[in-house]
Enzyme design. Sequence first.
Site, PDB file in Angstrom:
ATOM      1  N   HIS A 109      -9.838   7.498 -13.889  1.00 15.98           N
ATOM      2  CA  HIS A 109     -10.661   7.350 -15.095  1.00 15.98           C
ATOM      3  C   HIS A 109     -12.059   7.937 -14.911  1.00 15.98           C
ATOM      4  O   HIS A 109     -12.982   7.559 -15.627  1.00 15.98           O
ATOM      5  CB  HIS A 109     -10.745   5.872 -15.509  1.00 15.98           C
ATOM      6  CG  HIS A 109      -9.448   5.329 -16.037  1.00 15.98           C
ATOM      7  ND1 HIS A 109      -9.202   3.972 -16.171  1.00 15.98           N
ATOM      8  CD2 HIS A 109      -8.317   5.952 -16.480  1.00 15.98           C
ATOM      9  CE1 HIS A 109      -7.981   3.797 -16.662  1.00 15.98           C
ATOM     10  NE2 HIS A 109      -7.420   4.985 -16.843  1.00 15.98           N
ATOM     11  N   ALA A 220      -9.991 -11.229  -4.718  1.00 14.76           N
ATOM     12  CA  ALA A 220      -9.697 -10.014  -3.950  1.00 14.76           C
ATOM     13  C   ALA A 220     -10.273 -10.086  -2.534  1.00 14.76           C
ATOM     14  O   ALA A 220      -9.627  -9.645  -1.582  1.00 14.76           O
ATOM     15  CB  ALA A 220     -10.248  -8.787  -4.685  1.00 14.76           C
TER      16      ALA A 220
HETATM   17  C1  BJW Z   1      -9.930 -10.310 -10.078  1.00 13.26           C
HETATM   18  C2  BJW Z   1     -11.157 -10.789  -9.724  1.00 13.26           C
HETATM   19  C3  BJW Z   1     -11.346 -10.998  -8.375  1.00 13.26           C
HETATM   20  C4  BJW Z   1     -11.222 -10.621 -11.805  1.00 13.26           C
HETATM   21  N1  BJW Z   1     -10.369 -10.731  -7.518  1.00 13.26           N
HETATM   22  N2  BJW Z   1      -8.934 -10.026  -9.318  1.00 13.26           N
HETATM   23  C5  BJW Z   1       1.402   3.131 -24.240  1.00 13.26           C
HETATM   24  C6  BJW Z   1       1.681   4.133 -23.297  1.00 13.26           C
HETATM   25  C7  BJW Z   1       0.713   5.068 -22.950  1.00 13.26           C
HETATM   26  C8  BJW Z   1      -0.566   5.021 -23.529  1.00 13.26           C
HETATM   27  C9  BJW Z   1      -0.836   4.019 -24.472  1.00 13.26           C
HETATM   28  C10 BJW Z   1       0.148   3.108 -24.827  1.00 13.26           C
HETATM   29  N3  BJW Z   1      -0.392   2.285 -25.746  1.00 13.26           N
HETATM   30  C11 BJW Z   1      -1.669   2.677 -25.962  1.00 13.26           C
HETATM   31  C12 BJW Z   1      -1.968   3.731 -25.196  1.00 13.26           C
HETATM   32  C13 BJW Z   1      -3.291   4.429 -25.131  1.00 13.26           C
HETATM   33  C14 BJW Z   1      -4.381   3.799 -24.308  1.00 13.26           C
HETATM   34  C15 BJW Z   1      -4.084   2.346 -23.923  1.00 13.26           C
HETATM   35  O1  BJW Z   1      -3.581   2.045 -22.864  1.00 13.26           O
HETATM   36  N4  BJW Z   1      -4.445   1.403 -24.765  1.00 13.26           N
HETATM   37  C16 BJW Z   1      -4.205  -0.024 -24.460  1.00 13.26           C
HETATM   38  C17 BJW Z   1      -5.432  -0.837 -24.816  1.00 13.26           C
HETATM   39  C18 BJW Z   1      -2.929  -0.449 -25.113  1.00 13.26           C
HETATM   40  N5  BJW Z   1      -4.563   4.578 -23.103  1.00 13.26           N
HETATM   41  C19 BJW Z   1      -5.283   5.697 -23.117  1.00 13.26           C
HETATM   42  O2  BJW Z   1      -5.807   6.128 -24.135  1.00 13.26           O
HETATM   43  C20 BJW Z   1      -5.390   6.464 -21.814  1.00 13.26           C
HETATM   44  N6  BJW Z   1      -4.973   7.801 -22.014  1.00 13.26           N
HETATM   45  C21 BJW Z   1      -3.695   8.101 -22.310  1.00 13.26           C
HETATM   46  O3  BJW Z   1      -2.861   7.249 -22.460  1.00 13.26           O
HETATM   47  O4  BJW Z   1      -3.439   9.450 -22.408  1.00 13.26           O
HETATM   48  C22 BJW Z   1      -2.113   9.842 -22.790  1.00 13.26           C
HETATM   49  C23 BJW Z   1      -1.090   9.684 -21.715  1.00 13.26           C
HETATM   50  C24 BJW Z   1       0.132   9.072 -21.983  1.00 13.26           C
HETATM   51  C25 BJW Z   1       1.098   8.941 -20.998  1.00 13.26           C
HETATM   52  C26 BJW Z   1       0.863   9.432 -19.735  1.00 13.26           C
HETATM   53  C27 BJW Z   1      -0.349  10.055 -19.471  1.00 13.26           C
HETATM   54  C28 BJW Z   1      -1.328  10.151 -20.449  1.00 13.26           C
HETATM   55  C29 BJW Z   1      -6.840   6.498 -21.335  1.00 13.26           C
HETATM   56  C30 BJW Z   1      -7.324   5.153 -20.908  1.00 13.26           C
HETATM   57  C31 BJW Z   1      -8.808   5.218 -20.544  1.00 13.26           C
HETATM   58  C32 BJW Z   1      -9.365   3.865 -20.137  1.00 13.26           C
HETATM   59  N7  BJW Z   1     -10.770   3.938 -20.061  1.00 13.26           N
HETATM   60  C33 BJW Z   1     -11.536   2.766 -19.642  1.00 13.26           C
HETATM   61  C34 BJW Z   1     -13.055   3.024 -19.874  1.00 13.26           C
HETATM   62  C35 BJW Z   1     -13.578   4.275 -19.177  1.00 13.26           C
HETATM   63  C36 BJW Z   1     -14.073   4.009 -17.762  1.00 13.26           C
HETATM   64  C37 BJW Z   1     -15.237   3.027 -17.717  1.00 13.26           C
HETATM   65  O5  BJW Z   1     -16.084   2.983 -18.620  1.00 13.26           O
HETATM   66  O6  BJW Z   1     -15.336   2.308 -16.697  1.00 13.26           O
HETATM   67  O7  BJW Z   1     -11.237   2.461 -18.272  1.00 13.26           O
HETATM   68  S1  BJW Z   1     -11.057   1.269 -20.511  1.00 13.26           S
HETATM   69  C38 BJW Z   1     -11.247   0.200 -19.131  1.00 13.26           C
HETATM   70  O8  BJW Z   1      -9.948  -0.399 -18.860  1.00 13.26           O
HETATM   71  C39 BJW Z   1     -11.599   1.087 -17.935  1.00 13.26           C
HETATM   72  C40 BJW Z   1     -10.698   0.519 -16.874  1.00 13.26           C
HETATM   73  O9  BJW Z   1     -10.491   1.459 -15.846  1.00 13.26           O
HETATM   74  C41 BJW Z   1      -9.447   0.156 -17.643  1.00 13.26           C
HETATM   75  C42 BJW Z   1      -8.586  -0.873 -16.941  1.00 13.26           C
HETATM   76  O10 BJW Z   1      -9.244  -2.094 -16.798  1.00 13.26           O
HETATM   77  P1  BJW Z   1      -8.958  -3.010 -15.526  1.00 13.26           P
HETATM   78  O11 BJW Z   1      -9.447  -2.330 -14.313  1.00 13.26           O
HETATM   79  O12 BJW Z   1      -7.558  -3.440 -15.522  1.00 13.26           O
HETATM   80  O13 BJW Z   1      -9.962  -4.223 -15.801  1.00 13.26           O
HETATM   81  P2  BJW Z   1      -9.653  -5.583 -16.630  1.00 13.26           P
HETATM   82  O14 BJW Z   1     -10.961  -6.192 -16.933  1.00 13.26           O
HETATM   83  O15 BJW Z   1      -8.750  -5.356 -17.767  1.00 13.26           O
HETATM   84  O16 BJW Z   1      -8.854  -6.487 -15.589  1.00 13.26           O
HETATM   85  C43 BJW Z   1      -9.467  -7.002 -14.430  1.00 13.26           C
HETATM   86  C44 BJW Z   1      -8.448  -7.871 -13.693  1.00 13.26           C
HETATM   87  O17 BJW Z   1      -9.042  -8.286 -12.471  1.00 13.26           O
HETATM   88  C45 BJW Z   1      -8.048  -9.145 -14.454  1.00 13.26           C
HETATM   89  O18 BJW Z   1      -6.641  -9.309 -14.420  1.00 13.26           O
HETATM   90  C46 BJW Z   1      -8.727 -10.276 -13.672  1.00 13.26           C
HETATM   91  O19 BJW Z   1      -7.965 -11.475 -13.630  1.00 13.26           O
HETATM   92  C47 BJW Z   1      -8.834  -9.671 -12.303  1.00 13.26           C
HETATM   93  N8  BJW Z   1      -9.948 -10.180 -11.531  1.00 13.26           N
HETATM   94  N9  BJW Z   1     -11.913 -10.979 -10.913  1.00 13.26           N
HETATM   95  C48 BJW Z   1      -9.183 -10.269  -8.006  1.00 13.26           C
HETATM   96  N10 BJW Z   1     -12.528 -11.504  -7.942  1.00 13.26           N
END
Ligand code: BJW
Length: 237
Positions: A109, A220
């Site tokens: 990302h 973690a």
């Molecule tokens: C702890 C803890 C501790 C807390 N110890 N644990 C179906 C199929 C394919 C795509 C889609 C689909 N449906 C929709 C889509 C499109 C979309 C998408 O997924 N939307 C969903 C909301 C449904 N995806 C996209 O648009 C992506 N692009 C794409 O799909 O292109 C086409 C394609 C298709 C197929 C193949 C290839 C390509 C792009 C996604 C871009 C995400 N961008 C972001 C922001 C930019 C970066 C930034 O500003 O930092 O990225 S969004 C945000 O979420 C960020 C993160 O990297 C990402 C994931 O979040 P993460 O890391 O999981 O954080 P949290 O907060 O959700 O979870 C934290 C976890 O930690 C929790 O479970 C806690 O319990 C835990 N935790 N403390 C251990 N101490």
Amino acid sequence: MPRYDKIVILTGAGLSAESGLATFRDEDGIWARYDYRDVATPEGFERNPSLVYEFYNMRRHDGGTARPNPAHYALTHLQRKHPGEILIVTQNIDILHEAAGATNLIHMHGDMATMLCTNCDARPPWIGDLSAELACPECGLTGGLRPNVVWFGEMPYEMDRIAAAIAACDLFISIGTSGNVYPAAGFVAGARDAGAHTVELNLEPSDTASYFAERRHGKATEIVPAYVDALLKEEAR
Ligand code: BJW
């Protein structure tokens, strides 16, 4: 001969939570304060670039003072000690894996160490606050610089290399990610289809928890070093 030859590790915001960086979807997470449509989509950037610059300048300041935690160091230790291949694929834009010494690493990302010029596609180092007035150090044009991050609707980086590594891995470990965002959330299914053992290490069961063969839940900084120790001990036997 190690039990696992090729390991892929997917990391998310939960890995850096105990380094003081906010996650996205937890109760006190980033999306509780900001609407993702405003700050993490190309359309939001087009509507209000100043807000997006402000959001990422703030994130970069927070990231700049953060330090790797024992979970980051444990993964680097595993990369150094394990005789097989280990690829870390992080969704995080912070550079805490690098700060902990990780080597084979993909920022799917993007990252907060570089900017992206939409005029010339260069990714120069991000030094100082980003703004619309800043000129690209490569092409000299102003108005085209944005954070080098992947927003919703954009293609994550190095998908071909990631897909190949997942298809070939025999152990897939997911750490600190909620399993909400695709394509990363789909990696476990791909690894499982490829015959890999799959492990989730997260504070709580993620949205994709049922796909994993093994699950360990907790902080973690506690469960990652413990898992790495156990894996290395098992492989030394
Ligand atoms: C702890 C803890 C501790 C807390 N110890 N644990 C179906 C199929 C394919 C795509 C889609 C689909 N449906 C929709 C889509 C499109 C979309 C998408 O997924 N939307 C969903 C909301 C449904 N995806 C996209 O648009 C992506 N692009 C794409 O799909 O292109 C086409 C394609 C298709 C197929 C193949 C290839 C390509 C792009 C996604 C871009 C995400 N961008 C972001 C922001 C930019 C970066 C930034 O500003 O930092 O990225 S969004 C945000 O979420 C960020 C993160 O990297 C990402 C994931 O979040 P993460 O890391 O999981 O954080 P949290 O907060 O959700 O979870 C934290 C976890 O930690 C929790 O479970 C806690 O319990 C835990 N935790 N403390 C251990 N101490």
